[in-house]
Design a protein around this motif. Sequence first.
Motif, PDB file in Angstrom:
ATOM      1  N   HIS A  86      -7.792 -12.774   1.909  1.00 45.23           N
ATOM      2  CA  HIS A  86      -8.869 -13.155   1.002  1.00 45.23           C
ATOM      3  C   HIS A  86     -10.244 -12.754   1.523  1.00 45.23           C
ATOM      4  N   GLY A  87     -10.297 -12.168   2.708  1.00 43.61           N
ATOM      5  CA  GLY A  87     -11.577 -11.707   3.252  1.00 43.61           C
ATOM      6  C   GLY A  87     -11.882 -10.304   2.765  1.00 43.61           C
ATOM      7  N   THR A  88     -12.976  -9.737   3.290  1.00 44.77           N
ATOM      8  CA  THR A  88     -13.381  -8.410   2.819  1.00 44.77           C
ATOM      9  C   THR A  88     -12.895  -7.280   3.720  1.00 44.77           C
ATOM     10  N   ASP A  89     -12.305  -7.627   4.872  1.00 39.59           N
ATOM     11  CA  ASP A  89     -12.099  -6.574   5.865  1.00 39.59           C
ATOM     12  C   ASP A  89     -10.660  -6.420   6.341  1.00 39.59           C
ATOM     13  N   ASN A  90      -9.781  -6.269   5.391  1.00 40.71           N
ATOM     14  CA  ASN A  90      -8.398  -5.949   5.719  1.00 40.71           C
ATOM     15  C   ASN A  90      -7.893  -5.007   4.645  1.00 40.71           C
ATOM     16  N   TYR A  91      -7.828  -3.732   4.987  1.00 44.88           N
ATOM     17  CA  TYR A  91      -7.461  -2.740   3.977  1.00 44.88           C
ATOM     18  C   TYR A  91      -6.377  -1.801   4.503  1.00 44.88           C
ATOM     19  N   ALA A  92      -5.665  -1.201   3.539  1.00 41.09           N
ATOM     20  CA  ALA A  92      -4.683  -0.143   3.825  1.00 41.09           C
ATOM     21  C   ALA A  92      -3.564  -0.635   4.734  1.00 41.09           C
ATOM     22  N   GLY A  93      -3.310  -1.944   4.693  1.00 39.50           N
ATOM     23  CA  GLY A  93      -2.258  -2.521   5.521  1.00 39.50           C
ATOM     24  C   GLY A  93      -0.878  -2.041   5.086  1.00 39.50           C
ATOM     25  N   VAL A  94      -0.063  -1.664   6.046  1.00 39.39           N
ATOM     26  CA  VAL A  94       1.333  -1.285   5.790  1.00 39.39           C
ATOM     27  C   VAL A  94       2.194  -1.836   6.927  1.00 39.39           C
ATOM     28  N   THR A  95       3.522  -1.793   6.742  1.00 41.09           N
ATOM     29  CA  THR A  95       4.412  -2.422   7.716  1.00 41.09           C
ATOM     30  C   THR A  95       5.148  -1.386   8.570  1.00 41.09           C
ATOM     31  N   TRP A  96       5.648  -1.860   9.713  1.00 35.69           N
ATOM     32  CA  TRP A  96       6.413  -1.001  10.612  1.00 35.69           C
ATOM     33  C   TRP A  96       7.811  -0.762  10.074  1.00 35.69           C
ATOM     34  N   SER A  97       8.304   0.438  10.228  1.00 30.08           N
ATOM     35  CA  SER A  97       9.712   0.677   9.930  1.00 30.08           C
ATOM     36  C   SER A  97      10.495   0.679  11.240  1.00 30.08           C
ATOM     37  N   GLY A  98      11.815   0.566  11.124  1.00 32.79           N
ATOM     38  CA  GLY A  98      12.659   0.591  12.321  1.00 32.79           C
ATOM     39  C   GLY A  98      12.773  -0.751  13.023  1.00 32.79           C
ATOM     40  N   LEU A  99      12.395  -1.831  12.341  1.00 36.09           N
ATOM     41  CA  LEU A  99      12.467  -3.170  12.962  1.00 36.09           C
ATOM     42  C   LEU A  99      13.758  -3.868  12.549  1.00 36.09           C
TER      43      LEU A  99
END
Length: 513
Positions: A286-299
């Motif tokens: 909900h903040g302004t500074d978290n963008y383009a987040g993606v997850t790790w593969s191979g876990l």
Amino acid sequence: MRKTILHSFLILFFFLALSFSATAQRNGQHRPQFHFSPERGWMNDPNGLVYYEGEYHLFYQYYPNATVWGPMHWAHAVSKDLMHWEDLPIALYPDSLGYIFSGSAVVDEFNTTGFQRGKEKPIVAIFTYHNMEYEKAGRKDRESQGIAYSLDKGRTWTKYAHNPVVKNKGDEDFRDPKVFWYAPKKIWCMTLAVHDHAEIYVSKNLKDWKYASAFGKNDGAHGGVWECPDLSRYIASDGKEKWVLMQNLNPGALNGGSGVQYFVGNFDGEKFTNDNPSDQIMWFDHGTDNYAGVTWSGLPANRNIVIGWMSNWVDYAQSVPTVDWRSATTIPRDIKLVKTESGYRLTQLPVKEFKSLVDQSSNLIRNESSLKDSIILQNGKLQHCLNLTFNLSDASPTEVGFKLSNALNEQVVIGFDLKKNQCYVDRTNSGKHEFSTLFSAIHHADYVFGKQITVKALIDVASIELFVDEGKLAMTEIFFPNTNFDKLTLFQQGGSATNVKSELIPIQSIWKK
Ligand code: FRU
């Protein structure tokens, strides 16, 4: 002889100067101490997140020659613990097909590509080519998808000779492939961001792709272009298999600029279906500074780890006041899907590996008191994990919260407004802000508080990551005080003194001494 001495002296001087400049970089103003940031140059999205043989790979959008966006490369770092990162040489350089935009990486366990030569499995990167020549010529088909592979644990990379592997049909925005293995059908699936929706493509070998379906034209938030989708499988708290599409968009986020929304539903190897009504919007942060987040593969199947770019693309990413480098990542976060009364919801907390950064040699400050006498740290180096528990049962205040500040009276205020049921971060007086008229603001998130509020806050030199009630609500915000914040104060408004437990845990720097 004299010449040799002079020569050695010059070499020594050169290395001393180099190490002095590196130290200055790492300790420079606003330099994050426990978040990943590039030593020099421009960084945006995390890319190619993959785990292979004990190493977490973090590639990222990188421009080495300036501190603003430019011809995109994939820079590369690896870590054994998700906290300490070793920089490796740039993995992918732009070529005649274009800049190397965002994408993902997978381990080709069954050698479906046929790339494998020795014992190491191929790591395959799937990325967007962005052709600037086409763009300048006004062509719409400027973006296509390419692949590259490594047979030596990500150390060296070969681009596939027959790129692109997914051609463009004329969509101006056609990018950011996130690929995963769908075991029931033994196929690779790719989610792509196509302007205002996500598309799914399938393949048997990562080289030949077929269009399968589209999602989202009328679902969720559409205040900006959809970018960097991430469709992943989760085992929810009730043991059920569910699929979550994290969908970045720029602009159009809750508090302005770029941000991440998510959808929960099902996936059958071709099509994603949303569990919720199309007009329901759920924000991941909900903040302004978290963008383009993606997850790790191979876990392992029950682990989903995300990392984001800790900035705001349209609003100020290219103008924040750092010198020689720009941007940092969030702390890697463990995401869980929890069944609630209103449906499945994501929760997030710093990965468990974060504990290894606790600085055992400094004092942990633990306190249980009333909120009336409330300075927790003064003249200290504020680089901490703050754990708070507010017990609200008897005191009924209208608001509780805490504040980071410095001797210049600059401050960031984090408040929990119990009347309005809102959490906020106020950075209207947080220091430097002239670089953007949009920076200095109060950001709100609606949240219904119970009789007890627990808060975990990761406070670094230039950022705060806030996790409320075991990560049911997250807010990530950056700031640039003129001197580092060195004071932490708790506050309350209204009611009698609230009981609050606090724990301020010092966190080590991840930079080598
Ligand atoms: C998101 C993004 C992606 C693109 C990349 C370019 O921040 O715009 O959509 O691939 O950055 O650097």
